[in-house]
Scaffold this motif. Structure first.
Motif, PDB file in Angstrom:
ATOM      1  N   PHE A  90       0.911  -1.046  -0.089  1.00 34.30           N
ATOM      2  CA  PHE A  90      -0.014   0.032  -0.051  1.00 34.30           C
ATOM      3  C   PHE A  90       0.758   1.186   0.001  1.00 34.30           C
ATOM      4  O   PHE A  90       0.728   1.999  -0.927  1.00 34.30           O
ATOM      5  N   ILE A  91       1.583   1.220   1.119  1.00 39.61           N
ATOM      6  CA  ILE A  91       2.457   2.621   1.076  1.00 39.61           C
ATOM      7  C   ILE A  91       3.566   2.746   0.101  1.00 39.61           C
ATOM      8  O   ILE A  91       3.585   3.678  -0.647  1.00 39.61           O
ATOM      9  N   ASP A 132       9.814  -6.618  -3.871  1.00 41.44           N
ATOM     10  CA  ASP A 132       8.712  -7.379  -3.064  1.00 41.44           C
ATOM     11  C   ASP A 132       8.327  -8.662  -3.719  1.00 41.44           C
ATOM     12  O   ASP A 132       8.722  -9.323  -4.748  1.00 41.44           O
ATOM     13  N   ASN A 182      12.009 -12.395  -1.992  1.00 44.78           N
ATOM     14  CA  ASN A 182      11.523 -12.473  -0.566  1.00 44.78           C
ATOM     15  C   ASN A 182      12.861 -12.277   0.007  1.00 44.78           C
ATOM     16  O   ASN A 182      13.728 -12.996   0.123  1.00 44.78           O
ATOM     17  N   TYR A 193       3.740  -7.998  17.302  1.00 46.21           N
ATOM     18  CA  TYR A 193       4.128  -6.931  16.176  1.00 46.21           C
ATOM     19  C   TYR A 193       4.683  -5.602  16.726  1.00 46.21           C
ATOM     20  O   TYR A 193       6.235  -5.189  16.492  1.00 46.21           O
ATOM     21  N   LYS A 196       8.938  -4.552  16.411  1.00 45.88           N
ATOM     22  CA  LYS A 196       9.102  -3.285  15.844  1.00 45.88           C
ATOM     23  C   LYS A 196       9.949  -2.474  16.687  1.00 45.88           C
ATOM     24  O   LYS A 196      10.700  -1.754  16.404  1.00 45.88           O
ATOM     25  N   TRP A 253      -2.212   5.633   8.102  1.00 41.75           N
ATOM     26  CA  TRP A 253      -2.206   6.075   7.014  1.00 41.75           C
ATOM     27  C   TRP A 253      -3.250   5.295   6.308  1.00 41.75           C
ATOM     28  O   TRP A 253      -3.376   3.911   6.356  1.00 41.75           O
ATOM     29  N   ARG A 279      -7.153  -4.375   7.423  1.00 49.44           N
ATOM     30  CA  ARG A 279      -7.267  -3.423   8.471  1.00 49.44           C
ATOM     31  C   ARG A 279      -8.560  -2.979   8.097  1.00 49.44           C
ATOM     32  O   ARG A 279      -9.339  -3.059   7.382  1.00 49.44           O
TER      33      ARG A 279
HETATM   34  N1  LIG Z   1      -0.481   1.764   6.646  1.00 54.27           N
HETATM   35  C1  LIG Z   1      -0.164   2.146   7.877  1.00 54.27           C
HETATM   36  O1  LIG Z   1      -0.924   2.869   8.506  1.00 54.27           O
HETATM   37  C2  LIG Z   1       0.841   1.766   8.604  1.00 54.27           C
HETATM   38  C3  LIG Z   1       0.695   1.825   9.916  1.00 54.27           C
HETATM   39  C4  LIG Z   1       1.863   1.440  10.691  1.00 54.27           C
HETATM   40  C5  LIG Z   1       3.008   1.264  10.219  1.00 54.27           C
HETATM   41  N2  LIG Z   1       3.343   0.824   8.783  1.00 54.27           N
HETATM   42  C6  LIG Z   1       4.371   0.209   8.429  1.00 54.27           C
HETATM   43  O2  LIG Z   1       4.479   0.716   7.098  1.00 54.27           O
HETATM   44  C7  LIG Z   1       5.199  -0.511   6.241  1.00 54.27           C
HETATM   45  C8  LIG Z   1       4.324  -0.701   5.050  1.00 54.27           C
HETATM   46  O3  LIG Z   1       2.995  -0.988   5.328  1.00 54.27           O
HETATM   47  P1  LIG Z   1       1.729  -0.886   4.409  1.00 54.27           P
HETATM   48  O4  LIG Z   1       0.642  -0.535   5.071  1.00 54.27           O
HETATM   49  O5  LIG Z   1       2.101  -0.633   3.121  1.00 54.27           O
HETATM   50  O6  LIG Z   1       1.805  -2.669   4.328  1.00 54.27           O
HETATM   51  P2  LIG Z   1       1.563  -3.667   3.115  1.00 54.27           P
HETATM   52  O7  LIG Z   1       1.257  -5.018   3.699  1.00 54.27           O
HETATM   53  O8  LIG Z   1       0.616  -3.165   1.808  1.00 54.27           O
HETATM   54  O9  LIG Z   1       2.942  -3.773   2.437  1.00 54.27           O
HETATM   55  C9  LIG Z   1       4.051  -4.352   2.939  1.00 54.27           C
HETATM   56  C10 LIG Z   1       4.639  -5.070   1.710  1.00 54.27           C
HETATM   57  O10 LIG Z   1       5.866  -5.635   2.194  1.00 54.27           O
HETATM   58  C11 LIG Z   1       5.935  -7.057   1.331  1.00 54.27           C
HETATM   59  N3  LIG Z   1       6.642  -7.753   2.191  1.00 54.27           N
HETATM   60  C12 LIG Z   1       6.504  -8.531   3.383  1.00 54.27           C
HETATM   61  N4  LIG Z   1       7.280  -9.366   3.419  1.00 54.27           N
HETATM   62  C13 LIG Z   1       8.245  -9.581   2.442  1.00 54.27           C
HETATM   63  C14 LIG Z   1       9.610 -10.204   2.255  1.00 54.27           C
HETATM   64  N5  LIG Z   1       9.965 -11.280   3.189  1.00 54.27           N
HETATM   65  N6  LIG Z   1      10.091  -9.997   1.288  1.00 54.27           N
HETATM   66  C15 LIG Z   1       9.658  -9.030   0.503  1.00 54.27           C
HETATM   67  N7  LIG Z   1       8.543  -8.162   0.436  1.00 54.27           N
HETATM   68  C16 LIG Z   1       7.738  -8.481   1.566  1.00 54.27           C
HETATM   69  C17 LIG Z   1       4.334  -7.488   1.059  1.00 54.27           C
HETATM   70  O11 LIG Z   1       4.438  -8.185   0.357  1.00 54.27           O
HETATM   71  C18 LIG Z   1       3.693  -6.035   0.935  1.00 54.27           C
HETATM   72  O12 LIG Z   1       3.510  -5.797  -0.254  1.00 54.27           O
HETATM   73  C19 LIG Z   1       5.228  -1.737   7.370  1.00 54.27           C
HETATM   74  O13 LIG Z   1       6.383  -1.992   7.914  1.00 54.27           O
HETATM   75  C20 LIG Z   1       4.204  -1.432   8.442  1.00 54.27           C
HETATM   76  O14 LIG Z   1       4.565  -2.105   9.384  1.00 54.27           O
HETATM   77  C21 LIG Z   1       2.099   0.803   8.102  1.00 54.27           C
END
Ligand SMILES: NC(=O)c1ccc[n+]([C@@H]2O[C@H](COP(=O)([O-])OP(=O)(O)OC[C@H]3O[C@@H](n4cnc5c(N)ncnc54)[C@H](O)[C@@H]3O)[C@@H](O)[C@H]2O)c1
Ligand SMILES: O=c1ccn([C@@H]2O[C@H](COP(=O)(O)OP(=O)(O)O[C@H]3OC[C@@H](O)[C@H](O)[C@H]3O)[C@@H](O)[C@H]2O)c(=O)[nH]1
Length: 390
Positions: free
Chosen positions: A28-29, A49, A76, A185, A189, A215, A235
């Motif tokens: 997502f981010i 990814d 991965n 988690y 972190k 976010w 979520r």
């Molecule tokens: N969205 C939010 O509000 C939020 C809030 C707090 C923290 N975060 C942190 O921000 C980061 C991104 O969050 P997001 O919302 O985009 O989540 P998301 O799940 O959409 O994105 C995470 C990405 O990481 C990839 N990934 C996971 N394990 C992997 C691996 N072993 N090898 C390669 N790729 C891998 C997944 O395939 C996924 O595309 C995370 O670390 C999350 O903890 C996000």
């Protein structure tokens, strides 16, 4: 854009084009950050990814204006020897990869801890050993519960920001007991934050840690049964979107009394770009990135999303749009919750002069317009299909 002409940082210095190794770029981010970097900067992205669906529109066709600035690597990071080489080729690594959906924290605690701590270790090590800058994504969950949550419900001190405001350099991290596996988690972190901080202190790693506060926006998670597993629990934005699209009641966990501040992904990405392009101001810092003005209880969020969705879809809301469920029923054993999350914005304001702009209503309107446009037809089709019987 992409010419890079006259791009300057906050101190008026020209910004040199850089190569960014973005791990978790397909999430997502990551998808929004890639979009921003491609459309507004001259920087190159090595996008790592296991999935690429959310950035497909940036990778194809090969005639896109930024085609030579983004490269997808299906990797991965748990077990791929190419990781160090890609970090070495880059000026900066942004690590987003993680398991980060609460439904996993108490049901898959081992995967959660490995993903958020063990798998991030080589990334930190390679950055430190090769003298590369790291922007690591942590979470607002490292604060856990507020001090105020331990006060009697009617205590006037609960109104005092000292008891609930979450500050990077002052607030403690307060988690529940070990059997409350929800905190697997946050704890993982927190430990990776401490390790990165220690690498900075002992070995001179140039780092920035981001603590996102809820976010939300288009492309967040998945809609169960459409572009994700039918039994999956994403979520809250996607859970509520799914219910609205299917004309089902929105489930309020434990009465929907928990409070959150939601920020529009596009506002948050502006903050990340400032960190990327202003290393001298961002290095060595931990930043809260959230919108303190957009606080609601989860119940209020459900009510607002119901109103907004009715507006964008033209469908009247259900007579009783929400239903209460217990956390045990919804998430299973070991769930616990953060009571309230208001980010202190002092540090990010001082270092980067950044402020969020979008109101909760506006961000929900644009996000739910996207959800309706993207999923309404697919849901109708899925619902109209007869269920297979054996
Ligand atoms: N969205 C939010 O509000 C939020 C809030 C707090 C923290 N975060 C942190 O921000 C980061 C991104 O969050 P997001 O919302 O985009 O989540 P998301 O799940 O959409 O994105 C995470 C990405 O990481 C990839 N990934 C996971 N394990 C992997 C691996 N072993 N090898 C390669 N790729 C891998 C997944 O395939 C996924 O595309 C995370 O670390 C999350 O903890 C996000
Ligand atoms: O259908 C639902 C889903 C969720 N909820 C509630 O809504 C609130 C928000 O839930 P989310 O799924 O968005 O997740 P949380 O805000 O608890 O945690 C998130 O915050 C920061 C990040 O690190 C992660 O992305 C995630 O852990 C929680 O109180 C949850 O219990 C419902 O009431 N109904």
């Amino acid at each position: 854009m992409a010419s890079g002409v006259a791009r300057v940082d906050l101190d008026g210095r020209p910004i040199k084009p850089m190569t960014i190794c973005m791990i978790g770029a397909g999430g997502f981010i990551g998808s929004h950050l890639c979009e921003k970097l491609m459309s507004e900067t001259p920087h190159k992205v090595l996008a790592l990814d296991v999935y690429s669906d959310k950035i497909k529109h940036l990778l194809e066709p090969s005639t896109l204006p930024w085609a030579d600035r983004i490269q997808f690597h299906r990797i991965n990071i748990k077990h791929d020897s190419r990781l160090e080489g890609l970090i070495k080729m880059s000026d900066l690594t942004v690590n987003l990869a993680a398991i980060c959906t609460p439904a996993d924290y108490n049901t898959r605690p081992l995967d959660t801890i490995y993903s958020n701590f063990i798998d991030a270790l080589p990334v930190v090590k390679y950055c430190s050993e090769n003298g590369k800058r790291l922007i690591h994504f942590s979470t607002c969950e490292v604060y856990g519960k507020t001090i105020g949550s331990f006060l009697p419900k009617d205590s006037p001190l609960r109104q005092d920001p000292a008891y609930y405001m979450l500050s990077e350099d002052a607030s403690p991290c307060i988690f529940g007991s070990i059997e409350k596996q929800r905190w697997s988690y946050a704890c993982a972190k927190q430990l990776i934050e401490r390790l990165i901080y220690a690498e900075g202190a002992e070995n001179g790693l140039e780092f920035t840690i981001v603590r996102p506060f809820n976010w939300i926006g288009p492309r967040m998670d998945f809609i169960p049964g459409i572009d994700g597993p039918s039994e999956g629990v994403p979520r809250v934005l996607a859970c509520f979107s799914n219910a609205l699209l299917r004309r089902q009641q929105l489930k309020l966990v434990d009465g929907g009394q928990s409070q959150r501040t939601f920020i529009f992904i596009k506002d948050a990405i502006e903050a990340v770009l400032l960190m990327i392009e202003n290393s001298a101001r961002a290095n060595g810092h931990i930043f809260n990135v959230g919108n303190p003005n957009n606080e609601v209880t989860v119940r209020q969020l459900a009510e607002m999303m119901t109103q907004v969705y009715s507006k964008v879809s033209g469908e009247p809301p259900l007579e009783v749009p929400t239903i209460d469920v217990s956390s045990k029923e919804f998430y299973g054993e070991g769930y616990d919750d953060s009571d309230k999350r208001i980010p202190d914005m002092t540090i990010i304001n001082r270092q980067l002069g950044w402020n969020p702009k979008t109101s909760l209503w506006d961000l929900l309107e644009s996000t739910l317009t996207y959800q309706h446009r993207t999923y309404a037809e697919a849901i109708k089709k899925a619902i109209s299909q007869p269920v297979a019987t054996s």
